[in-house]
Write an enzyme that holds these catalytic residues in place. Structure first.
Site, short mmCIF file in Angstrom:
data_model
loop_
_atom_site.label_atom_id
_atom_site.label_comp_id
_atom_site.label_asym_id
_atom_site.label_seq_id
_atom_site.Cartn_x
_atom_site.Cartn_y
_atom_site.Cartn_z
N PHE A 185 -2.91 11.99 25.83
CA PHE A 185 -4.05 12.75 26.36
C PHE A 185 -5.30 11.85 26.19
CE2 PHE A 185 -7.46 15.89 25.90
CZ PHE A 185 -7.18 16.76 26.93
N SER B 285 -8.26 11.77 25.09
CA SER B 285 -9.08 11.60 23.88
C SER B 285 -8.28 11.14 22.67
CB SER B 285 -9.76 12.94 23.56
OG SER B 285 -8.78 13.92 23.35
N LYS B 286 -6.98 10.92 22.84
CA LYS B 286 -6.17 10.51 21.68
C LYS B 286 -6.51 9.06 21.28
CE LYS B 286 -3.65 14.28 21.70
NZ LYS B 286 -4.01 15.41 20.88
N ASN B 287 -6.02 8.65 20.12
CA ASN B 287 -6.31 7.28 19.64
C ASN B 287 -5.83 6.26 20.67
OD1 ASN B 287 -6.75 8.93 17.41
ND2 ASN B 287 -6.34 7.25 16.00
#
Ligand SMILES: Cc1ncc(COP(=O)(O)O)c(C=O)c1O
Length: 366
Positions: A182, A184-186
């Site tokens: 997704f 906004s994930k790292n």
């Protein structure tokens, strides 16, 4: 204005590489299961220290397919946490299994191994820990329980790409694990994406079929599968970011530790690092009794803040009747008092200081 995540700054840094990769893919017209997806699977397997990585359409799909491949089905109990994103439990429900929610550790917010052991019944088939906010769950204790009671261990690594325990990456310890890309994930795509990893040849074979219409050889179908393939364009983007993932996670750790240092004297509880593993600060989540006031002050200054998660899963509308008799005091306390601050590798020290000074003004006002 300070957003929760500054994806624009990240894009600016890798724009040329991504745009030339995308242009090449468009020229090649190899859009499904193309060379970048194949290369990405190889590179992530290497990075994570696992034998197989299968790229899928989302983190939710990754967990769903992992459960099917591990043979979890109708009526099986899967022990997990209620302090997580809904997808952890959705995946368990998709296969007809029963999520058994147990309480969390008050310091790390991760599933408590003692609570897992108490919840094991003859129907328990799997444990699904979540490495919440980027901090690895206590995998040594959890793996030992799974070995002792012959349970499948399926890791929800959707928030923990790059986090490790004793040099082992999250995702490489259980039988299978699911990751999310997704945005906004790292490690984030420019849309949805996910990955399932395993060291088992047999599970990998099942996963490869399951994510591609139950097919190993084109137009020959052995099982009912799914259309859950990572998009070739997303693979181009993820490969560019994967090269820099250690640097990004290091940047997040710097932000997390600076926040904690600057707020050490304030009446709130900063994130606890249990030292069992390497935290990658997917979120910077603290506990504060005056959460509403602090959040209002931040919002007034156009500083991002959010509550992950305001309603634990056993109290969500979708589950509250089924779990009416379940009480998880630590989970409920944390959900009522937690809040998250902006974090990403591109958050500058001056912005961190500005955010802390807004919080300080609220908490030290007479
Ligand atoms: C803990 C957890 N599990 C599962 C998911 C599902 O991932 P996705 O949004 O890629 O389907 C997420 C991400 O949103 C998550 O944070």
């Amino acid at each position: 204005m300070i957003p929760m995540v500054n994806l624009k700054a990240q894009y600016a840094e890798i724009k040329d590489e991504i745009e030339s990769g995308l242009a090449e893919t468009i020229e090649n017209c190899s859009f499904i299961l193309g060379p970048n997806v194949q290369a990405f699977e190889k590179e992530t397997a290497e990075y994570l220290g696992v034998k197989h990585a299968i790229a899928v359409a989302s983190g939710t799909d990754a967990l769903h397919l992992a459960l099917i491949a591990e043979g979890i089905g109708a009526g099986d109990e899967v022990i997990t946490t209620a302090f997580t994103f809904i997808a952890t439990a959705e995946a368990i429900k998709y296969v007809g299994a029963i999520p058994v929610f147990v309480d969390i550790d008050p310091k790390t917010f991760n599933i408590s191994p003692e609570a897992i052991e108490k919840a094991i019944t003859p129907k328990t088939k799997a444990v699904m820990p979540v490495h919440l906010f980027g901090q690895p769950a206590d995998m040594t204790a959890i793996k030992q329980l799974c070995d002792q009671y012959s349970l499948k261990l399926i890791e929800d690594c959707c928030q923990s790409f790059g986090a490790s325990i004793d040099g082992k990456q999250t995702g490489s310890i259980g039988h299978t694990a699911g990751f999310s890309f997704f945005p906004s994930k790292n490690l984030g795509a420019f849309g949805d994406g996910g990955l399932v990893v395993t060291n088992s040849d047999e599970t990998a074979k099942k996963l490869k079929m399951l994510h591609n219409h139950g097919s190993d050889v084109r137009y020959y179908h052995d099982v009912i599968g799914y259309n859950s393939r990572l998009d070739e364009m997303q693979a181009v983007i993820l490969r560019a970011k994967l090269k820099r993932i250690d640097q990004y996670n290091q940047g997040r750790r710097h932000v997390g530790r600076l926040y904690s240092e600057l707020m050490a004297d304030l009446p709130l509880t900063t994130p606890f690092e249990d030292g069992l593993g390497e935290h990658v600060y997917h979120q910077y989540t603290l506990l504060c009794e005056r959460r509403d006031e602090v959040m209002k002050a931040l919002q007034d200054k156009q500083i991002g803040c959010a509550v992950y998660y305001p309603v634990p899963l056993h109290r969500q509308n979708v589950f509250k009747q089924e779990y009416a008799n379940v009480s998880l005091p630590v989970t409920e306390f944390v959900a009522a008092n937690c809040m998250s601050l902006p974090i990403c590798p591109f958050l500058e020290d001056d912005s961190i200081k500005e955010i802390v000074s807004v919080i300080r003004d609220v908490l030290t006002a007479a």
